[in-house]
Design a protein around this motif. Sequence first.
Motif, PDB file in Angstrom:
ATOM      1  N   LEU A  61      12.600  29.206  -9.892  1.00 65.86           N
ATOM      2  CA  LEU A  61      11.787  28.194  -9.224  1.00 65.86           C
ATOM      3  C   LEU A  61      12.600  27.020  -8.671  1.00 65.86           C
ATOM      4  N   PRO A  62      13.517  26.428  -9.435  1.00 64.56           N
ATOM      5  CA  PRO A  62      14.290  25.315  -8.863  1.00 64.56           C
ATOM      6  C   PRO A  62      15.074  25.723  -7.620  1.00 64.56           C
ATOM      7  N   VAL A  63      15.609  26.934  -7.629  1.00 64.35           N
ATOM      8  CA  VAL A  63      16.359  27.427  -6.460  1.00 64.35           C
ATOM      9  C   VAL A  63      15.416  27.604  -5.282  1.00 64.35           C
ATOM     10  N   MET A  64      14.250  28.176  -5.522  1.00 65.86           N
ATOM     11  CA  MET A  64      13.287  28.375  -4.443  1.00 65.86           C
ATOM     12  C   MET A  64      12.823  27.040  -3.866  1.00 65.86           C
ATOM     13  N   ILE A  65      12.608  26.066  -4.713  1.00 70.19           N
ATOM     14  CA  ILE A  65      12.191  24.741  -4.242  1.00 70.19           C
ATOM     15  C   ILE A  65      13.290  24.119  -3.384  1.00 70.19           C
ATOM     16  N   GLN A  66      14.538  24.222  -3.837  1.00 75.41           N
ATOM     17  CA  GLN A  66      15.651  23.713  -3.034  1.00 75.41           C
ATOM     18  C   GLN A  66      15.744  24.444  -1.701  1.00 75.41           C
ATOM     19  N   GLU A  67      15.535  25.747  -1.718  1.00 79.66           N
ATOM     20  CA  GLU A  67      15.616  26.527  -0.484  1.00 79.66           C
ATOM     21  C   GLU A  67      14.558  26.116   0.525  1.00 79.66           C
TER      22      GLU A  67
END
Length: 164
Positions: free
Chosen positions: A84-90
């Motif tokens: 989730l944190p990676v997806m939010i950053q993306e």
Amino acid sequence: MKLLKCAIYLALTGAVGFFVGRIIPKRWIQPEKGLFRSFPFEKNGTVYEKLGIRKWHKKVLDMSRILPGLMPPKSLSGDYGQSLPVMIQETCVAETVHIAVSIAGFRCLWIWPGIGGVTVTVIHIVLLNIPFILIQRYNRPRLIRLQQKLFVKKKMKEGAVCVY
């Protein structure tokens, strides 16, 4: 000839934008601050549902499917609390790249003065960038809410949160 020059220019700016998006330090990105946070009129992304975004947002091109080795997948599966944190950053990276590429697209007005340049610029911005910006602005609040729910759930399991 001017159409070809605009097309080549836009393809190059898109490629440069993509690679800059891949190498930008992710620590620079703060999804809940600045332009990345939801504005009040967006109602945490629900305003985009009036544009029918649920029907079309999964049908547009997705670079994570085209270049899976260079982009993290945009699907939640397994222990998605980690992704989730990676997806939010993306979502922030994609929004930034599409905004920058849209701004760069105005150069087509200089490459091809007149109605031809205006047409190419409008098509580039309205059809090739705004839909992707809207998708990021729609998905980010939903992903943040999911992340917050998972955090609360985890803390409740640990006994760190009391719910009345």
